[in-house]
Design a protein around this motif. Sequence first.
Motif, PDB file in Angstrom:
ATOM      1  N   PRO A   1     -17.220  -5.040   3.341  1.00  0.00           N
ATOM      2  CA  PRO A   1     -15.942  -4.939   2.639  1.00  0.00           C
ATOM      3  C   PRO A   1     -15.462  -3.492   2.454  1.00  0.00           C
ATOM      4  CG  PRO A   1     -17.383  -6.511   1.523  1.00  0.00           C
ATOM      5  CD  PRO A   1     -18.182  -5.919   2.643  1.00  0.00           C
ATOM      6  N   GLU A   2     -16.399  -2.569   2.198  1.00  0.00           N
ATOM      7  CA  GLU A   2     -16.042  -1.160   1.989  1.00  0.00           C
ATOM      8  C   GLU A   2     -15.314  -0.582   3.196  1.00  0.00           C
ATOM      9  OE1 GLU A   2     -19.002  -2.489   1.440  1.00  0.00           O
ATOM     10  OE2 GLU A   2     -19.419  -2.147  -0.690  1.00  0.00           O
ATOM     11  N   ARG A   3     -15.659  -1.113   4.389  1.00  0.00           N
ATOM     12  CA  ARG A   3     -14.998  -0.647   5.618  1.00  0.00           C
ATOM     13  C   ARG A   3     -13.495  -0.931   5.559  1.00  0.00           C
ATOM     14  NH1 ARG A   3     -16.704   3.236   8.650  1.00  0.00           N
ATOM     15  NH2 ARG A   3     -18.649   3.440   7.538  1.00  0.00           N
ATOM     16  N   GLY A   4     -13.138  -2.026   4.911  1.00  0.00           N
ATOM     17  CA  GLY A   4     -11.726  -2.365   4.768  1.00  0.00           C
ATOM     18  C   GLY A   4     -10.994  -1.289   3.978  1.00  0.00           C
ATOM     19  N   LEU A   5     -11.653  -0.835   2.930  1.00  0.00           N
ATOM     20  CA  LEU A   5     -11.064   0.189   2.074  1.00  0.00           C
ATOM     21  C   LEU A   5     -10.935   1.513   2.828  1.00  0.00           C
ATOM     22  CD1 LEU A   5     -10.155   0.395  -0.825  1.00  0.00           C
ATOM     23  CD2 LEU A   5     -12.494   0.961  -1.490  1.00  0.00           C
ATOM     24  N   LEU A   6     -12.011   1.903   3.514  1.00  0.00           N
ATOM     25  CA  LEU A   6     -11.970   3.160   4.276  1.00  0.00           C
ATOM     26  C   LEU A   6     -10.928   3.063   5.383  1.00  0.00           C
ATOM     27  CD1 LEU A   6     -15.817   3.816   4.534  1.00  0.00           C
ATOM     28  CD2 LEU A   6     -14.188   4.947   3.016  1.00  0.00           C
ATOM     29  N   GLY A   7     -10.834   1.869   5.981  1.00  0.00           N
ATOM     30  CA  GLY A   7      -9.885   1.665   7.077  1.00  0.00           C
ATOM     31  C   GLY A   7      -8.448   1.789   6.612  1.00  0.00           C
ATOM     32  N   ILE A   8      -8.126   1.213   5.475  1.00  0.00           N
ATOM     33  CA  ILE A   8      -6.728   1.264   5.036  1.00  0.00           C
ATOM     34  C   ILE A   8      -6.368   2.677   4.579  1.00  0.00           C
ATOM     35  CG2 ILE A   8      -7.000   0.494   2.621  1.00  0.00           C
ATOM     36  CD1 ILE A   8      -4.483  -1.280   3.195  1.00  0.00           C
ATOM     37  N   ARG A   9      -7.335   3.396   4.009  1.00  0.00           N
ATOM     38  CA  ARG A   9      -7.081   4.802   3.660  1.00  0.00           C
ATOM     39  C   ARG A   9      -6.716   5.586   4.917  1.00  0.00           C
ATOM     40  NH1 ARG A   9     -12.455   5.668  -0.207  1.00  0.00           N
ATOM     41  NH2 ARG A   9     -11.631   4.570  -2.028  1.00  0.00           N
ATOM     42  N   ALA A  10      -7.486   5.353   5.983  1.00  0.00           N
ATOM     43  CA  ALA A  10      -7.245   6.088   7.234  1.00  0.00           C
ATOM     44  C   ALA A  10      -5.931   5.649   7.872  1.00  0.00           C
ATOM     45  CB  ALA A  10      -8.408   5.873   8.197  1.00  0.00           C
TER      46      ALA A  10
ATOM     47  N   LEU B   1      -5.851  10.688  -6.426  1.00  0.00           N
ATOM     48  CA  LEU B   1      -5.713  11.215  -7.788  1.00  0.00           C
ATOM     49  C   LEU B   1      -6.478  10.318  -8.744  1.00  0.00           C
ATOM     50  CD1 LEU B   1      -3.461  12.623  -6.256  1.00  0.00           C
ATOM     51  CD2 LEU B   1      -1.896  12.148  -8.135  1.00  0.00           C
ATOM     52  N   ARG B   2      -7.459  10.885  -9.406  1.00  0.00           N
ATOM     53  CA  ARG B   2      -8.259  10.113 -10.353  1.00  0.00           C
ATOM     54  C   ARG B   2      -8.236  10.778 -11.723  1.00  0.00           C
ATOM     55  NH1 ARG B   2     -13.362   7.577  -6.919  1.00  0.00           N
ATOM     56  NH2 ARG B   2     -12.008   6.406  -5.538  1.00  0.00           N
ATOM     57  N   PRO B   3      -7.325  10.353 -12.563  1.00  0.00           N
ATOM     58  CA  PRO B   3      -7.285  10.930 -13.901  1.00  0.00           C
ATOM     59  C   PRO B   3      -8.430  10.377 -14.747  1.00  0.00           C
ATOM     60  CG  PRO B   3      -5.401   9.430 -13.531  1.00  0.00           C
ATOM     61  CD  PRO B   3      -6.287   9.338 -12.325  1.00  0.00           C
TER      62      PRO B   3
ATOM     63  N   ILE C   1      -8.712  15.480  -8.064  1.00  0.00           N
ATOM     64  CA  ILE C   1      -8.018  15.198  -6.809  1.00  0.00           C
ATOM     65  C   ILE C   1      -9.038  15.308  -5.685  1.00  0.00           C
ATOM     66  CG2 ILE C   1      -6.165  15.884  -5.258  1.00  0.00           C
ATOM     67  CD1 ILE C   1      -4.549  16.725  -7.565  1.00  0.00           C
ATOM     68  N   ARG C   2      -9.239  14.177  -5.053  1.00  0.00           N
ATOM     69  CA  ARG C   2     -10.270  14.061  -4.019  1.00  0.00           C
ATOM     70  C   ARG C   2      -9.607  13.906  -2.661  1.00  0.00           C
ATOM     71  NH1 ARG C   2     -13.673   8.364  -3.447  1.00  0.00           N
ATOM     72  NH2 ARG C   2     -14.666   8.865  -1.463  1.00  0.00           N
ATOM     73  N   GLU C   3     -10.053  14.688  -1.696  1.00  0.00           N
ATOM     74  CA  GLU C   3      -9.581  14.520  -0.320  1.00  0.00           C
ATOM     75  C   GLU C   3     -10.156  13.188   0.172  1.00  0.00           C
ATOM     76  OE1 GLU C   3      -8.555  14.522   3.600  1.00  0.00           O
ATOM     77  OE2 GLU C   3     -10.634  14.296   2.970  1.00  0.00           O
TER      78      GLU C   3
ATOM     79  N   ILE D   1     -17.126  14.275   5.350  1.00  0.00           N
ATOM     80  CA  ILE D   1     -18.299  13.581   5.890  1.00  0.00           C
ATOM     81  C   ILE D   1     -18.097  12.066   6.011  1.00  0.00           C
ATOM     82  CG2 ILE D   1     -19.472  13.230   3.671  1.00  0.00           C
ATOM     83  CD1 ILE D   1     -22.072  14.172   5.149  1.00  0.00           C
ATOM     84  N   TYR D   2     -17.102  11.518   5.282  1.00  0.00           N
ATOM     85  CA  TYR D   2     -16.843  10.080   5.395  1.00  0.00           C
ATOM     86  C   TYR D   2     -16.357   9.692   6.789  1.00  0.00           C
ATOM     87  CZ  TYR D   2     -17.317   8.422   0.568  1.00  0.00           C
ATOM     88  OH  TYR D   2     -17.796   8.021  -0.650  1.00  0.00           O
ATOM     89  N   PHE D   3     -15.657  10.614   7.441  1.00  0.00           N
ATOM     90  CA  PHE D   3     -15.051  10.268   8.733  1.00  0.00           C
ATOM     91  C   PHE D   3     -15.534  11.155   9.881  1.00  0.00           C
ATOM     92  CE2 PHE D   3     -12.177   8.623   5.500  1.00  0.00           C
ATOM     93  CZ  PHE D   3     -11.852   7.365   5.994  1.00  0.00           C
TER      94      PHE D   3
ATOM     95  N   GLY E   1     -15.913  14.567  -4.280  1.00  0.00           N
ATOM     96  CA  GLY E   1     -14.947  13.900  -5.152  1.00  0.00           C
ATOM     97  C   GLY E   1     -15.387  12.494  -5.529  1.00  0.00           C
ATOM     98  N   ASP E   2     -16.045  11.828  -4.588  1.00  0.00           N
ATOM     99  CA  ASP E   2     -16.571  10.489  -4.872  1.00  0.00           C
ATOM    100  C   ASP E   2     -17.555  10.577  -6.035  1.00  0.00           C
ATOM    101  OD1 ASP E   2     -17.158   7.712  -4.426  1.00  0.00           O
ATOM    102  OD2 ASP E   2     -19.021   8.341  -3.458  1.00  0.00           O
ATOM    103  N   ILE E   3     -18.438  11.554  -5.952  1.00  0.00           N
ATOM    104  CA  ILE E   3     -19.499  11.674  -6.960  1.00  0.00           C
ATOM    105  C   ILE E   3     -18.938  12.184  -8.290  1.00  0.00           C
ATOM    106  CG2 ILE E   3     -21.663  12.849  -7.489  1.00  0.00           C
ATOM    107  CD1 ILE E   3     -22.057  12.988  -4.336  1.00  0.00           C
TER     108      ILE E   3
HETATM  109  C1  IPM Z   1     -14.678   4.913  -4.295  1.00  0.00           C
HETATM  110  C2  IPM Z   1     -15.778   4.025  -3.751  1.00  0.00           C
HETATM  111  C3  IPM Z   1     -15.634   3.987  -2.244  1.00  0.00           C
HETATM  112  C4  IPM Z   1     -15.855   5.379  -1.709  1.00  0.00           C
HETATM  113  C5  IPM Z   1     -16.537   2.967  -1.531  1.00  0.00           C
HETATM  114  C6  IPM Z   1     -16.416   1.586  -2.128  1.00  0.00           C
HETATM  115  C7  IPM Z   1     -16.275   2.947  -0.062  1.00  0.00           C
HETATM  116  O1  IPM Z   1     -17.007   4.493  -4.164  1.00  0.00           O
HETATM  117  O2  IPM Z   1     -13.486   4.626  -4.044  1.00  0.00           O
HETATM  118  O3  IPM Z   1     -15.002   5.888  -4.969  1.00  0.00           O
HETATM  119  O4  IPM Z   1     -17.005   5.792  -1.513  1.00  0.00           O
HETATM  120  O5  IPM Z   1     -14.863   6.078  -1.479  1.00  0.00           O
END
Ligand code: IPM
Length: 359
Positions: free
Chosen positions: A87-96, A104-106, A132-134, A139-141, A245-247
């Motif tokens: 499922p996470e691939r769907g999220l990464l795919g739509i971002r790309a 933007l994560r307040p 603000i995360r790129e 490394i994600y892509f 930014g994820d972390i």
């Molecule tokens: C986030 C999530 C995602 C990411 C996952 C679900 C792919 O942790 O949006 O922060 O790592 O970007």
Amino acid sequence: MSKILALPGDGIGSEILDEAIKLIAAVESLFGFQCEIEHGLIGGIAVDQVGKPLPDETVKLAKQADAVLLGAVGGPKWDTLERHLRPERGLLGIRAELGLFANLRPAILFPQLAAASTLKEEIVAGLDILIIRELTGGIYFGEPRGQKEVGGNRVGFNTMVYQEEEIARIVQAGFDAARKRGSRLCSVDKANVLDVSGLWREVATEVGQENPDVELSHMYVDNAAMQLVRAPKQFDVMVTGNLFGDILSDCAAMLTGSIGMLPSASLNESGAGMYEPVHGSAPDIAGTGKANPLATFLSAAMMFRYSLGRADIADAIDTAVGAVLDKGLRTGDIFSAGCREVGTVEMSDAVINAMRQAG
Ligand code: IPM
Ligand code: MG
């Protein structure tokens, strides 16, 4: 007429998006705003129904929309699938696909919820920072990536790579956001070790010279993690790469003690965007009617502010959420003694009523 694509996804996703759609319907009648809402599939439900986490139809609808409102993706049911079907691939795919490079994560602590943080109240009271995360690089892509066998030894690898244009545009997004707030931008990298971060810092400094009205500072990511829990209020806006930014954004989210309250926006160069709560699909409470819809409502508010040009509606939603918290209504995740515990629908109805009463 604005076009919104609703992508409920998995777990509690459909419960919270149903409420967001009720909220948007109320906005239509209260503010003379008109929109067309379409629905699409993403994540595990898309794997189940059409065999992949990001169907082409979803990409097509998303590209036609002014904004995408997403619930959440993922769940234990799909955890054992091959990586490209997760499922996470769907999220990464739509971002790309949508080029959503600016995330933007307040992290805002509602004063009513100060006791929910695991940190001392004086450390977090009044917290209002923006990470603000790129979102479409790093490394994600990066390529090459993969796993191989070298002399009987398995090796896994990814590549952290940034082009200067990618760094410049996200850092500029950081300056633009900082200018509208406290005018301080902290760029986070690992320039003492990583070559890619060395370039990041050079480019950030150059972009800083073009934005002299905003104070720019730099911080190593390990120190930034420490400072976020030591003295988070020193920050105004932080800008950083995809992985850092994820972390850091999870860390910042937890400062508020209530990940169920945090919205996010992911924007592309044309201003279209995808809006989603920071929390996940919460499979443990899916279907129980207990999910907190407020992060999704606040994400809808960001959608009105950033993609639909209606800051007035965004303000009204934000105010209504505050009013309901003032009344002591809480979903389970933000409950504290002396408050009244409510479910998803009751919380949602209360916000919609508060908005009606104000408007
Ligand atoms: C986030 C999530 C995602 C990411 C996952 C679900 C792919 O942790 O949006 O922060 O790592 O970007
Ligand atoms: Mg994350």
